[in-house]
Design a protein around this motif. Structure first.
Motif, PDB file in Angstrom:
ATOM      1  N   ASP A 188       0.811  -1.225   0.000  1.00 58.34           N
ATOM      2  CA  ASP A 188       0.000   0.000   0.000  1.00 58.34           C
ATOM      3  C   ASP A 188       0.841   1.271   0.000  1.00 58.34           C
ATOM      4  OD1 ASP A 188      -2.199  -1.660   0.231  1.00 58.34           O
ATOM      5  OD2 ASP A 188      -2.147  -1.630   2.428  1.00 58.34           O
ATOM      6  N   VAL A 189       2.149   1.089   0.115  1.00 56.46           N
ATOM      7  CA  VAL A 189       3.032   2.253   0.191  1.00 56.46           C
ATOM      8  C   VAL A 189       3.455   2.663  -1.215  1.00 56.46           C
ATOM      9  CG1 VAL A 189       5.304   3.035   1.006  1.00 56.46           C
ATOM     10  CG2 VAL A 189       3.862   1.651   2.489  1.00 56.46           C
ATOM     11  N   ALA A 190       3.172   3.920  -1.562  1.00 51.45           N
ATOM     12  CA  ALA A 190       3.501   4.369  -2.923  1.00 51.45           C
ATOM     13  C   ALA A 190       4.958   4.796  -3.040  1.00 51.45           C
ATOM     14  CB  ALA A 190       2.587   5.514  -3.321  1.00 51.45           C
ATOM     15  N   HIS A 191       5.463   5.438  -1.999  1.00 52.10           N
ATOM     16  CA  HIS A 191       6.821   5.981  -2.066  1.00 52.10           C
ATOM     17  C   HIS A 191       7.669   5.458  -0.908  1.00 52.10           C
ATOM     18  CE1 HIS A 191       5.481   9.127  -4.884  1.00 52.10           C
ATOM     19  NE2 HIS A 191       4.375   9.108  -4.167  1.00 52.10           N
ATOM     20  N   GLY A 192       8.928   5.262  -1.162  1.00 52.23           N
ATOM     21  CA  GLY A 192       9.857   4.989  -0.068  1.00 52.23           C
ATOM     22  C   GLY A 192       9.757   3.591   0.520  1.00 52.23           C
ATOM     23  N   ALA A 193       9.324   2.609  -0.284  1.00 56.39           N
ATOM     24  CA  ALA A 193       9.232   1.235   0.204  1.00 56.39           C
ATOM     25  C   ALA A 193      10.615   0.710   0.608  1.00 56.39           C
ATOM     26  CB  ALA A 193       8.615   0.333  -0.857  1.00 56.39           C
ATOM     27  N   GLY A 194      11.613   1.051  -0.205  1.00 53.65           N
ATOM     28  CA  GLY A 194      12.979   0.569   0.049  1.00 53.65           C
ATOM     29  C   GLY A 194      13.502   0.974   1.420  1.00 53.65           C
ATOM     30  N   PRO A 195      13.551   2.287   1.701  1.00 51.43           N
ATOM     31  CA  PRO A 195      14.050   2.705   3.010  1.00 51.43           C
ATOM     32  C   PRO A 195      13.210   2.166   4.169  1.00 51.43           C
ATOM     33  CG  PRO A 195      13.536   4.622   1.628  1.00 51.43           C
ATOM     34  CD  PRO A 195      13.374   3.423   0.780  1.00 51.43           C
ATOM     35  N   GLN A 196      11.893   2.017   3.940  1.00 54.05           N
ATOM     36  CA  GLN A 196      11.062   1.529   5.037  1.00 54.05           C
ATOM     37  C   GLN A 196      11.404   0.075   5.388  1.00 54.05           C
ATOM     38  OE1 GLN A 196       6.803   1.512   4.501  1.00 54.05           O
ATOM     39  NE2 GLN A 196       6.444   1.524   6.704  1.00 54.05           N
ATOM     40  N   THR A 197      11.539  -0.762   4.364  1.00 57.58           N
ATOM     41  CA  THR A 197      11.918  -2.153   4.609  1.00 57.58           C
ATOM     42  C   THR A 197      13.323  -2.220   5.215  1.00 57.58           C
ATOM     43  OG1 THR A 197      10.497  -2.909   2.828  1.00 57.58           O
ATOM     44  CG2 THR A 197      12.233  -4.417   3.520  1.00 57.58           C
ATOM     45  N   ALA A 198      14.186  -1.340   4.717  1.00 57.48           N
ATOM     46  CA  ALA A 198      15.564  -1.314   5.236  1.00 57.48           C
ATOM     47  C   ALA A 198      15.569  -0.941   6.713  1.00 57.48           C
ATOM     48  CB  ALA A 198      16.405  -0.319   4.433  1.00 57.48           C
ATOM     49  N   GLN A 199      14.669  -0.033   7.073  1.00 57.26           N
ATOM     50  CA  GLN A 199      14.602   0.369   8.476  1.00 57.26           C
ATOM     51  C   GLN A 199      14.166  -0.803   9.359  1.00 57.26           C
ATOM     52  OE1 GLN A 199      11.458   2.816   9.767  1.00 57.26           O
ATOM     53  NE2 GLN A 199      12.715   3.877  11.282  1.00 57.26           N
ATOM     54  N   LYS A 200      13.216  -1.580   8.833  1.00 56.07           N
ATOM     55  CA  LYS A 200      12.763  -2.770   9.572  1.00 56.07           C
ATOM     56  C   LYS A 200      13.952  -3.698   9.811  1.00 56.07           C
ATOM     57  CE  LYS A 200      10.140  -4.835  11.891  1.00 56.07           C
ATOM     58  NZ  LYS A 200       9.544  -4.182  13.074  1.00 56.07           N
ATOM     59  N   LEU A 201      14.723  -3.866   8.761  1.00 51.18           N
ATOM     60  CA  LEU A 201      15.901  -4.718   8.860  1.00 51.18           C
ATOM     61  C   LEU A 201      16.897  -4.161   9.880  1.00 51.18           C
ATOM     62  CD1 LEU A 201      15.945  -7.200   7.097  1.00 51.18           C
ATOM     63  CD2 LEU A 201      17.585  -6.087   5.609  1.00 51.18           C
TER      64      LEU A 201
END
Lengths: 291, 114
Positions: free
Chosen positions: B46-59
């Motif tokens: 559902d995320v349009a922008h910034g999926a990469g950094p968000q997943t990276a933050q989870k990691l």
């Protein structure tokens, strides 16, 4: 009077129409209040067809947050309020991704310790040229900048402040149907959608029309490279009661003139005839305007 | 050592997800505890922008030492992962988690250069 020249599909003739229309109108109507603005800031190319005299040049900036660690308590509020994941808390650091930032100020304004002040970042250049009696404005995004919208918005502000309301503003818009197109067309009095009579052209025209309907914009269609493809665009426009104001013929000579960076209508009488129709449409609309 | 995988499920036999930012699951194998845990990342769709950094933050929060994935992260995500000092191995976009783990153990995966 603001006229945005747009299209769903790229390469259908937005710039060709914008440039030829601007020069044609200024010549035909002997007016010196034509302002042509290249809003396709990611790759502006109207200027390739115009030999203008540079009047002014200025850098354009956008505002982005910059982390100041001194008073930061690492509460994480900034990343919670960012819709674009441009601000992330990484352990004991706050990282800002400038390319993702939409400059909304939320993280900065809502930071309890004021640790994310907004700072200027250069995003591009705005240049003003005189081409005969036309004013031509071109904005160009710097390499590495990903967001066209702030520069488009500032360019529109610039021309609205700089020139009389009575001017005829022609916005050469970016292609597609995403944010930059919306920014370039949303305040126009009329949007001219240029397309070609092919299945691709129709497909992308439909997307553009959907976008304009959503914006509650007025629009009309110009068909470029008429006589190629099929009649599906014309049929569609007829069904939807959308006005086709001109049909620019498909002609190898037009491509040759274009490739030399020259104006089409000066050498192709049929092009001039079509521009007359568009000019008539614009002036009828301008004079009938109720403000 | 903790090893992270981008996957389409939460078992050793699950298929790998070649995407980093929009991976469906993150699977973490803790070698010391011999334990497999999973994080469901599917809301990222559902995320349009910034999926990469968000997943990276989870990691970043999950703190693995190694990430095994397919195409590799984009620029922004790579910045975050660099900050987290995660070693990234790519080219593991198809096959099962187990197969890719074996490949990693045999030094058959390529390290992401950034």
């Amino acid at each position: 009077m603001k006229i945005a020249i747009a299209s769903g599909k790229g390469g259908t003739g937005k710039t060709t129409l914008s440039v030829n229309l601007a020069v044609f109108l200024s010549e035909t109507y002997k007016t010196n209040n034509i302002v042509l603005i290249d809003l396709d800031v990611e790759e502006p190319n109207s200027g390739l067809f115009l030999n203008g005299k540079l009047i002014s040049s200025e850098s354009k900036y956008r505002m982005i947050p910059k982390w100041n660690p001194e008073k930061c308590t690492l509460c994480g509020n900034c990343q919670k309020v960012c819709n674009f994941h441009a601000v992330l808390k990484l352990g004991k650091k706050i990282a800002v991704f400038n390319e993702l930032c939409h400059g909304c100020y939320a993280c900065s304004e809502l930071c309890p310790t004021g640790s994310l002040p907004m700072v200027k970042e250069k995003m591009g250049e705005l240049k003003q040229f005189e081409v005969g009696n036309i004013n031509f404005i071109e904005s160009r995004l710097d390499i590495g900048q990903e967001q066209a919208v702030p520069l488009i918005s500032q360019t529109i502000d610039f021309v609205e402040n700089q020139f009389d309301d009575d001017s005829i503003f022609i916005y050469d818009s970016p292609p597609g149907t995403s944010c930059p197109v919306i920014e370039a067309t949303k305040d126009a009095d009329i949007v001219i959608l240029i397309t070609e009579p092919t299945p691709f052209g129709l497909h992308d025209l439909k997307l553009a029309i959907e976008t304009m309907d959503e914006l509650k914009q007025e629009y009309a269609v110009v068909i470029n490279r008429a006589n190629i493809g099929d009649d599906s665009v014309e049929k569609y426009c007829k069904e939807r009661n959308i006005q086709i104001i001109a049909k620019i013929p498909n002609d190898r000579k037009i491509a040759e003139i274009y490739s030399k960076g020259e104006l089409i209508y000066k050498q192709i009488p049929e092009m001039k005839e079509e521009l007359k129709k568009i000019g008539k449409y614009i002036f009828e609309m301008k004079n009938g305007e109720k403000r | 050592m903790k090893i992270a995988f981008t996957t389409k499920g939460n078992e050793w036999d699950s298929e790998m997800d070649p995407r980093f930012g929009r991976t469906e699951f993150i699977l973490i194998y803790d070698e010391e505890k011999d334990e497999l845990t999973s994080y469901d990342n599917r809301t990222i769709a559902d995320v349009a922008h910034g999926a990469g950094p968000q997943t990276a933050q989870k990691l970043f929060e999950l703190e693995p030492e190694v990430l095994i994935t397919g195409n590799g992260p984009g620029g922004n995500a790579a910045t975050v992962l660099k900050e987290a000092k995660v070693k990234i191995y790519i080219g593991a976009g198809s096959g099962t988690v187990k197969e890719m783990f074996d490949k990693y153990k045999n030094n058959e995966l390529k390290e992401f250069a950034g």
